[in-house]
Design an enzyme around this catalytic site. Sequence first.
Site, mmCIF file in Angstrom:
data_model
loop_
_atom_site.group_PDB
_atom_site.id
_atom_site.type_symbol
_atom_site.label_atom_id
_atom_site.label_comp_id
_atom_site.label_asym_id
_atom_site.label_seq_id
_atom_site.Cartn_x
_atom_site.Cartn_y
_atom_site.Cartn_z
ATOM 1 N N LYS A 1 -28.901 -4.438 -29.614
ATOM 2 C CA LYS A 1 -27.651 -4.907 -30.224
ATOM 3 C C LYS A 1 -26.827 -3.706 -30.701
ATOM 4 O O LYS A 1 -25.803 -3.857 -31.347
ATOM 5 C CB LYS A 1 -27.957 -5.825 -31.406
ATOM 6 C CG LYS A 1 -28.718 -7.089 -31.011
ATOM 7 C CD LYS A 1 -28.881 -7.996 -32.192
ATOM 8 C CE LYS A 1 -29.953 -9.044 -31.991
ATOM 9 N NZ LYS A 1 -29.648 -10.080 -31.016
ATOM 10 N N CYS B 1 -30.649 -19.462 -32.441
ATOM 11 C CA CYS B 1 -31.939 -19.214 -33.118
ATOM 12 C C CYS B 1 -31.764 -19.306 -34.628
ATOM 13 O O CYS B 1 -32.347 -18.498 -35.390
ATOM 14 C CB CYS B 1 -32.537 -17.862 -32.729
ATOM 15 S SG CYS B 1 -32.815 -17.657 -30.985
ATOM 16 N N HIS C 1 -32.335 -16.025 -39.333
ATOM 17 C CA HIS C 1 -32.668 -16.202 -37.906
ATOM 18 C C HIS C 1 -34.132 -16.665 -37.847
ATOM 19 O O HIS C 1 -34.926 -16.335 -38.730
ATOM 20 C CB HIS C 1 -32.492 -14.843 -37.222
ATOM 21 C CG HIS C 1 -32.693 -14.830 -35.747
ATOM 22 N ND1 HIS C 1 -33.937 -14.805 -35.168
ATOM 23 C CD2 HIS C 1 -31.804 -14.816 -34.726
ATOM 24 C CE1 HIS C 1 -33.804 -14.779 -33.847
ATOM 25 N NE2 HIS C 1 -32.513 -14.785 -33.554
ATOM 26 N N ASP D 1 -33.337 -8.170 -42.803
ATOM 27 C CA ASP D 1 -33.145 -8.272 -41.353
ATOM 28 C C ASP D 1 -31.740 -7.747 -41.056
ATOM 29 O O ASP D 1 -30.746 -8.430 -41.285
ATOM 30 C CB ASP D 1 -33.312 -9.738 -40.934
ATOM 31 C CG ASP D 1 -32.958 -9.962 -39.466
ATOM 32 O OD1 ASP D 1 -32.475 -9.029 -38.810
ATOM 33 O OD2 ASP D 1 -33.154 -11.101 -38.992
ATOM 34 N N GLN E 1 -28.002 -7.731 -37.201
ATOM 35 C CA GLN E 1 -26.555 -7.900 -36.961
ATOM 36 C C GLN E 1 -25.724 -7.021 -37.887
ATOM 37 O O GLN E 1 -24.491 -7.101 -37.869
ATOM 38 C CB GLN E 1 -26.150 -9.369 -37.169
ATOM 39 C CG GLN E 1 -26.839 -10.344 -36.249
ATOM 40 C CD GLN E 1 -26.417 -10.205 -34.789
ATOM 41 O OE1 GLN E 1 -25.420 -9.553 -34.475
ATOM 42 N NE2 GLN E 1 -27.165 -10.807 -33.888
HETATM 43 N N1 C6P Z 1 -30.135 -12.665 -32.299
HETATM 44 C C1 C6P Z 1 -28.322 -13.762 -31.124
HETATM 45 O O1 C6P Z 1 -27.739 -14.129 -30.099
HETATM 46 P P1 C6P Z 1 -34.791 -9.585 -31.224
HETATM 47 O O2 C6P Z 1 -34.775 -10.736 -30.262
HETATM 48 O O3 C6P Z 1 -36.150 -9.335 -31.804
HETATM 49 O O4 C6P Z 1 -34.140 -8.337 -30.682
HETATM 50 O O5 C6P Z 1 -33.808 -10.020 -32.430
HETATM 51 C C2 C6P Z 1 -34.051 -11.197 -33.145
HETATM 52 C C3 C6P Z 1 -33.002 -11.377 -34.196
HETATM 53 C C4 C6P Z 1 -33.376 -11.262 -35.518
HETATM 54 N N2 C6P Z 1 -32.473 -11.348 -36.501
HETATM 55 C C5 C6P Z 1 -31.174 -11.569 -36.247
HETATM 56 C C6 C6P Z 1 -30.205 -11.624 -37.372
HETATM 57 C C7 C6P Z 1 -30.730 -11.708 -34.925
HETATM 58 O O6 C6P Z 1 -29.452 -11.925 -34.692
HETATM 59 C C8 C6P Z 1 -31.677 -11.631 -33.883
HETATM 60 C C9 C6P Z 1 -31.252 -11.844 -32.449
HETATM 61 C C10 C6P Z 1 -29.566 -12.926 -30.985
HETATM 62 O O7 C6P Z 1 -27.895 -14.032 -32.242
HETATM 63 C C11 C6P Z 1 -30.546 -13.543 -30.036
HETATM 64 S S1 C6P Z 1 -31.221 -15.030 -30.685
#
Ligand code: C6P
Length: 423
Positions: A243, A381, A140, A217, A220
Site C-alpha cells: 500500500k 474487510c 479491519h 494498525d 492506511q
Molecule cells: N486493506 C483494502 O482494500 P494486508 O492484507 O495484510 O496487506 O493488509 C490488511 C489490512 C489491515 N489493516 C488495514 C487498515 C487495511 O486496510 C488492510 C488491507 C485492503 O482496504 C485490503 S482488504
Amino acid sequence: MNLPQTQTQTEFTLASSPVFDVERIRSDFPILQLKIEDNPLVYLDSAASSQMPQLVIDSLVRYQTMQHANIHRAVHYLSETATNEYEAARGKLKRFINAPEEREVIFTSGTTDAINLVMHGYGRQFIKAGDEIILTTLEHHANIVPWQMLAEETGAKIRVAPVNDAGEILIEDYEKLFNSRTRFVGLIHVSNALGTINPVKQMIAYAHEHGVPVLVDGAQAVPHLAVDVQDLDCDFYVFSGHKLCGPTGIGVLYGKAALLEKMQPFKGGGDMILSVTFEKTIYNTIPHKFEAGTPAIAAAIGLGVAIDYLLAIGMDEIAAHEHELLVYATEQITSMPGVNIIGSAANKAAVISFTIDGVHPHDIGTLLNEEGIAVRTGQHCAQPVMDRFSVSATSRASFAFYNTLGEVDALVAGIRTLQKVFT
Ligand code: C6P
C-alpha cells in the site's frame, strides 16, 4: 569477471521535481499509462494496493539479476550484497517511522502477519482468562479476528469502542471501556472503509495512563501521513509494503524493544536462533528472533526503494495533494442526487465510500470498470463498519498522490453515466 561494488545505497533521480507536479510523478508509474477498453486507466483503488514506480520495479529486477542470494548465511560476495541491501532497507524503514532503533523494525509478510505475530508473541503470553482487549468499530478484520482467536483460546473478552454517524470514534465511550482487567488495545490509525483519521496519539496516552500497551494498525496511514512512532508513543505499529508503492509479500512490525525482548517468537526455524541442540534452543536477538526462515529479500529491498521515493516527494506534499483531491471529490459527489457518502469525519484521508440509490455496489464497480475506472466494492474487510452504517457494502474510491483532479471528474462522469443506465 568484474563484479560490481556492493551497493547498499539506492541511487536514482526522481522524475518529479521538488515542486509537486502530478503529471511528472505519473510518468514514474508505467501502469498508469494503461488503457482499459480504450479508456485511460483511472486507478482509484490505492487503499487496496498502490502502484509501484519504475525505480521500485527496477530494484526488484536488479536484485533478481545481479544480487540474488540468501542473507545472513554466507560470506560470499552475493550473500553479503543481499544482506547489506536487506539490512539497509530496515534502516530506511526505521527512519521512515522514526523508530529509535533498527532492531525494533521486524520484516513480516504484511499487516495481517504482523498483527498475528503480536497476538501469538505477546497476546498468548500476557493475556489470560477474564482479561479485556479494547478494539474499535472501525477495525479491519486483520485487527479483529486474531484477537477473537486469542479470546476464544484464553477466555479473554473483547470490548469495542463505538463511532458516531460521521464515522469518528466516540472518545468518551472509548475511555469508559478501561478497567482493571484491560490488558491490550488495538487501534486502526486510518479507516480503510471510511477514511477517518483517528486521534491515536490521544488514545494511546489514555491507554498508557492505565498501563495498557497499544498496537496501531497503520496500513492506511503510512501511505498518506508522516508517521512518527516516538511521537505517537505506540507500543506496536504495523503496515504493509504494497500500500506504500512497494511490492506485495512484505510488511513491517515496529515494536518497542523492551516488549519485543519479552515476547515469545511466533515462528521457529532458521535465522531466528543462536544455537540449537535437541535439549535446548537459544533464540536470536531482535529483530532476527521474529524473522524465521528465508524472508522476502527482494520485496524488502524494493520497499526500501519505495520509501526513498516517497520521502523524495515528501510526505507533507503527498498529504497536501491528497487533501486537495479529497475536498474536490467530496464537493462533487455530495452535490450528486442519489449518491450518499458514508463517513464524513472532520479529519479524513482521501477515501470516499459511497452508495447510489437503487444500484447494487457490485454493479457500480462493474459499470465504472467499463469506463476504465477502478474502485473497490464490497465490505472492505470491515464488516462491523458496514453493519454500523446499515449497508451491506459500499463502493470505495481511494486516492493516492498520483491521482489528479481530472480523475475525480472522470469518476463523477462515470457515476452519472451509470445512474442513467439505472433510471
Ligand atoms: N486493506 C483494502 O482494500 P494486508 O492484507 O495484510 O496487506 O493488509 C490488511 C489490512 C489491515 N489493516 C488495514 C487498515 C487495511 O486496510 C488492510 C488491507 C485492503 O482496504 C485490503 S482488504
